[in-house]
Design an enzyme around this catalytic site. Sequence first.
Site, PDB file in Angstrom:
ATOM      1  NE  ARG A 196      41.072  36.752  34.811  1.00 31.34           N
ATOM      2  CZ  ARG A 196      40.149  36.942  35.749  1.00 31.34           C
ATOM      3  NH1 ARG A 196      40.455  36.791  37.011  1.00 31.34           N
ATOM      4  NH2 ARG A 196      38.928  37.284  35.417  1.00 31.34           N
ATOM      5  CG  ASN A 197      37.287  30.714  34.807  1.00 33.79           C
ATOM      6  OD1 ASN A 197      37.061  30.472  35.993  1.00 33.79           O
ATOM      7  ND2 ASN A 197      36.740  31.705  34.151  1.00 33.79           N
TER       8      ASN A 197
END
Lengths: 426, 101
Positions: A196-197
Amino acid sequence: MTDFIGHGEKEIKERILNPGEAKNKIKNLVSVEISGRIARECIDLGYGFFTPLEGFMKKADVDSVCKKMSLADGTIWPIPIVFDISSQEVSEKGIRVGDVILLTRMGNPLAVLEVEEIFTYDKDEMAQAVLGTIDAKHPGVRMIGRMQDTFIGGKVTLVNEPQFNPPFDRFFYTPRQLREEFKKRGWVRIVAHQTRNVPHTGHEWLMKGAWFCAHGEAPVIGDKDEIKLGTGVLVNCIIGPKRTGDYIDEAIVLAHQALHEGRYFRDDVHMVSITCWDMRYAGPKEAIFHAILRTNLGCTHHMFGRDHAGVGDYYGTYDAHRIFDQLPPGSLNIKPVRVLEWWYCPLCGEVTYSGLCGHTKERQKFSGTLIRSIIKDGVKPTRIIMRPEVFDVVMECAERYGFGSPFCTEEYLAKRGPVFVVPPLD
Amino acid sequence: MAETYPINIWINEERFEKLKAANLADMAVDRLGGMKVIQVQCTEKQKDKILKLFPMAKFDTATTKSIELLPREVKDKIFDITLKLKSIGPEVMDEFLKSLD
């Protein structure tokens, strides 16, 4: 058929009606407008991301998941997948066991749900069992707490396929499509990277390290410029609800693709994809869920780093590694690749593995917060920290999609374009 | 001496030129992979006030023990005060906080 065997040794089946059938099926059905989470989970159920689940769980499965971390039939499963609804709506709409109801999103038909059971479940009990806490500061606890008071269990079938919008459309693959893609690429071993980065080089090396682990003793095929490796990294970006301060989804997906296009990974060893899922931040239990999800995508290995899917200090740094040792042998068809962190060492002069580098006093740890701070200052990181192509894409995304910011702001959350739409069923 | 908590101000070329012009280039230290940063110190009281005034900011307890994610305009202002006072001590934050009153 053997190409499509998923978790629990069950075949990955798509539960989708063709438009003609769908139009007849939904005539005169009671309809229920669903939340974003339920819509994402309907999509996941319909395409087989959650194999062997064919629908939302009934009480026996929820109870077994909470108490034994398995479905009622004994298949390992760590997180309840539930359809919540208010008892008032059930009563007002006269929904009864045996009915089929239409699920709509933004007023358009998405799926039908066969009402096999209507039940209640203690939400605190569910949170305690899955998340190990009922502390309202835990985002997973808050998510369960927001659920309505009643649950419906039963099979789900999509009556209308979602349309993913750019830039996400080129990264969305169903489990069956992904497996076909792997076959086309000649990949035999596939290691999943959950993210999620936006990737800094610490992430890049996590992926490269995991690739080495997955490739292991596999033979080199071909010679000279024609070497084929048969092992790939699947970057699987999780698309779900966002909070202010998170990276915007567009930047995450396109920054990973920038690593590919910048040729930090060869074309034939790396691909980027997305999956819709509302993170529960369940730490170790979510790690098992991710392993199941990526099994269904066709991955053979799954990389787990420090504090996987954790939040705050609810879980130990490597609890998500250790939980795999508690599973009965053979209960998962995917191998966990358990890794420590990578850091920058000024003495080694490189990003290096904390499990190997002995310069513990000199090492400079990557911190997501620190990297966000650098980006927020608008300062281009050195290329050993973040690839320039990645930084450039992040800043482009800020302008193009983020209303000037690569991080979610109130404005972005209010005005962003939807990841997918459910079109009218003509 | 009471504990202080840094605000990291990352140094790009433009900021570095300003530091050099003020003979303050030595204030910038290598922090991560050759990235240069100046660390303006906050007292506990200043830290709490900053976190209250700027709710999007975060005190990174896990790794850096620093105040992060302040808006860029805020950092620019703190940087300008650093140049003016030729300091990275708590007096910089005193002046910054006073400017908000």
